[in-house]
Design an enzyme around this catalytic site. Structure first.
Site, PDB file in Angstrom:
ATOM      1  N   SER A 293       3.776   4.519   9.328  1.00 49.98           N
ATOM      2  CA  SER A 293       4.072   3.401   8.390  1.00 49.98           C
ATOM      3  C   SER A 293       3.048   2.472   8.835  1.00 49.98           C
ATOM      4  O   SER A 293       1.787   2.485   8.590  1.00 49.98           O
ATOM      5  CB  SER A 293       5.350   2.730   8.271  1.00 49.98           C
ATOM      6  OG  SER A 293       5.555   1.849   7.504  1.00 49.98           O
ATOM      7  N   ASP A 304     -11.224   3.987   8.700  1.00 51.95           N
ATOM      8  CA  ASP A 304     -11.926   3.776   7.228  1.00 51.95           C
ATOM      9  C   ASP A 304     -13.084   3.043   7.613  1.00 51.95           C
ATOM     10  O   ASP A 304     -14.138   3.027   6.873  1.00 51.95           O
ATOM     11  CB  ASP A 304     -10.986   3.333   6.285  1.00 51.95           C
ATOM     12  CG  ASP A 304     -10.052   4.616   5.756  1.00 51.95           C
ATOM     13  OD1 ASP A 304     -10.261   5.605   6.134  1.00 51.95           O
ATOM     14  OD2 ASP A 304      -9.155   4.347   4.776  1.00 51.95           O
ATOM     15  N   LYS A 318       3.871   8.650   6.673  1.00 54.83           N
ATOM     16  CA  LYS A 318       4.791   7.622   5.947  1.00 54.83           C
ATOM     17  C   LYS A 318       3.857   6.651   5.191  1.00 54.83           C
ATOM     18  O   LYS A 318       3.779   5.631   5.663  1.00 54.83           O
ATOM     19  CB  LYS A 318       5.774   7.181   6.786  1.00 54.83           C
ATOM     20  CG  LYS A 318       6.905   6.230   5.945  1.00 54.83           C
ATOM     21  CD  LYS A 318       7.859   5.455   6.784  1.00 54.83           C
ATOM     22  CE  LYS A 318       8.741   4.477   6.016  1.00 54.83           C
ATOM     23  NZ  LYS A 318       8.168   3.726   5.155  1.00 54.83           N
TER      24      LYS A 318
END
Length: 553
Positions: A293, A304, A318
């Protein structure tokens, strides 16, 4: 287009719009009617059961079972929170409660103090790990469930509570004043060498980002030039805290994560809104299969933007967002309302629960259907299976003897006795039990049960079971018995063969008696393969930079 045709077309379009509205209205009304009908049937059924069933029923328990069974058809994160569990749910999301500040558990011989938190009433008053709880106020807790004991210890701040414990042969009493307990999101931070800082982030409750910020500023004040952020075994929490932590390393105005769901009001983009603390410091993030999460948002966003090298193992996956909705009678429902999408555009959710309901098994996205996305520097990353690290570290596998010694509490109990006979030890970063201490441990084990099966023994057992069903079993039975005799383990020899890992586990447990949770974490870093790999990357700038710029598939 002539006027009659234009008029006819207009009438047709208006009619289509009216009809589509009618069908949408009808469909919605049909669904509302179905909901009302089934709720009425359910309520009628419970009433009739209460009236006619041969034995007494508990309507609260029965309805709760029905609700939970219904929610199990969705995903494991959509849950019902009855009024009596609201306080526990609040602790999970805020990290705050009123109590004495100690983790308690049951080791088979009653409820004990597993870990007193540093600086809170239990630890300040002198309660120690392994103290067996006998009474809370006037209530005997010897045979009570751990959850009941925990409830008795909790209460409003500034109220008094008496705790009686057994320590060895002594019975001791402590008068404690409850306080507002705030569980730390950062249980430990420090330097792992002269140039490298380390921050362990274990939760994402309220104030997590401030704790990471303060730790980072303190470490920079100590002269660190590079950083390891450890998110292993962090189950996640508040997404806004995750966004703020990313903002410590990423410039203002960047997307961190988007939540996209069925309703417009759950669609939201979290952005960096502040000037970062340090957008240049070389950064490694540690993740594993229990990083979930909010942990995955932090790790994924930093990956990224090519801001950090990720080391460890693939994260949990998740990518579902939960919203807490109040229900009647002070109950609540935590419901999945959206999915997370990190800056590259990928969703981090690994399990498709819709398909899982259809097949009856947990269904992951097949590798062939995972989509490619690109990081800022053009590195290829994939969706559909959590966050994959840039450098994999194989999970440490302990020997069966180590599992047995821990599971049977022999490590725990020896550490307790060791602490009672040793007033102090070296600091956590350098402490290790001596050869003489390990010999004492081996003697202490004499007569204690810690039998186990090795991996090979288990394999031979399985082989025997399958071979017994074959017609030629009699022919090979003697050979199987010979293999069994050869692989039969020697516990005393295993204590020598696997002494390095046993000594490490034992040393960490002993450290906890003197330096509590913080010391246990610090001690665990010695020989940690992921930390070792992180230091290797950070100490070779070219390797670090190449990882963040090289294309990978």
């Amino acid at each position: 287009m002539n006027k009659p045709l234009k008029k006819s077309l207009l009438i047709f379009l208006l009619g289509a719009i009216v009809l589509s509205g009618f069908f949408a209205f009808k469909t919605k009304n049909d669904k509302l009617f179905a909901i009302a009908k089934n709720i009425d049937i359910f309520a009628t059924m419970v009433r009739e059961l209460d009236s006619y069933y041969v034995d007494e029923i508990d309507p609260d328990e029965l309805v709760t079972i029905g609700i939970n069974a219904m929610l199990e058809e969705l995903d494991p994160y959509t849950t019902y929170i009855p009024e009596e569990e609201s306080a526990d749910f609040r602790v999970m999301t805020t990290g705050e409660y009123g109590g004495v500040g100690a983790l308690i558990g049951n080791r088979g011989e009653g409820n004990i103090i597993v870990m007193p938190y540093t600086g809170f009433p239990a630890q300040s008053a002198g309660l120690k790990i392994a103290d067996e709880l006998l009474k809370v106020d006037t209530v005997s807790v010897v045979d009570k469930p751990t959850s009941d004991v925990s409830s008795l210890l909790k209460g409003p701040a500034n109220t008094e509570v008496f705790v009686q414990v057994k320590r060895g042969d002594d019975t001791l009493g402590f008068n404690l004043t409850r306080r507002k307990i705030v569980i730390k999101n950062v249980p430990f931070y420090g330097k792992v060498d002269d140039r490298t800082g380390y921050i362990k982030l274990s939760e994402f409750t309220t104030n997590a980002s401030n704790e990471v910020r303060n730790a980072l500023l303190d470490l920079k004040g100590q002269g660190i030039e590079r950083l390891i952020l450890d998110l292993r075994d962090n189950p996640g929490g508040l997404v806004n805290e995750a966004a703020e932590i990313v903002n410590l390393f990423i410039p203002k105005g960047k997307d961190i994560v988007k939540t996209i769901g069925k309703l417009e009001n759950v669609n939201y983009t979290y952005k960096t809104t502040k000037t970062p603390v340090d957008k240049e410091i070389p950064l490694v993030v540690l993740i594993n299969e229990n990083s979930a999460s909010a942990s995955e948002i932090v790790a994924g966003a930093l990956q990224d933007y090519d801001r950090a090298v990720l080391i460890g193992r693939k994260s949990f996956g998740k990518g579902l967002v939960q919203t807490t909705i109040p229900l009647s009678y002070n109950s609540q429902m935590k419901i999945t309302t959206a999915k997370y999408y990190i800056p590259s555009g990928r969703c981090i959710q690994a399990i498709d629960y819709t398909k899982s309901r259809e097949s009856g098994e947990l269904t992951s996205v097949p590798d062939s259907l995972r989509k490619e996305f690109k990081t800022k520097n053009g590195r290829v990353v994939l969706d559909g299976a959590g966050i994959e690290p840039d450098e994999m570290v194989v999970q440490v596998k302990y020997a069966p003897i180590s599992y047995s010694l821990v599971a049977r509490s022999h490590i725990f109990n020896f550490a307790t006795e060791y602490a009672r006979s040793h007033k102090e030890i070296a600091d956590p970063s350098t402490f290790s039990i001596s050869d003489a201490d390990y010999e004492s441990f081996k003697k202490w084990l004499d007569g204690k049960e810690y039998d186990y099966k090795t991996y090979v023994e288990k394999s031979v057992e399985d082989l025997t079971k399958y071979a017994e069903n074959e017609t030629y079993f009699d022919e090979i039975q003697s050979q199987i018995e010979a293999i069994k005799a050869k692989v039969h383990h020697n516990k005393e020899q295993d204590l020598i063969t696997y002494q390095d890992e046993i000594r490490k586990i034992l040393s960490e447990e002993i450290v906890s008696r003197y330096y509590f949770q913080e010391g246990m974490i610090e001690a665990s870093l010695n020989g940690d393969p992921a930390v070792k790999e992180a230091l290797t990357f950070l100490s070779v700038p070219d390797k670090f930079q190449q990882t963040l710029t090289a294309s990978r598939k």
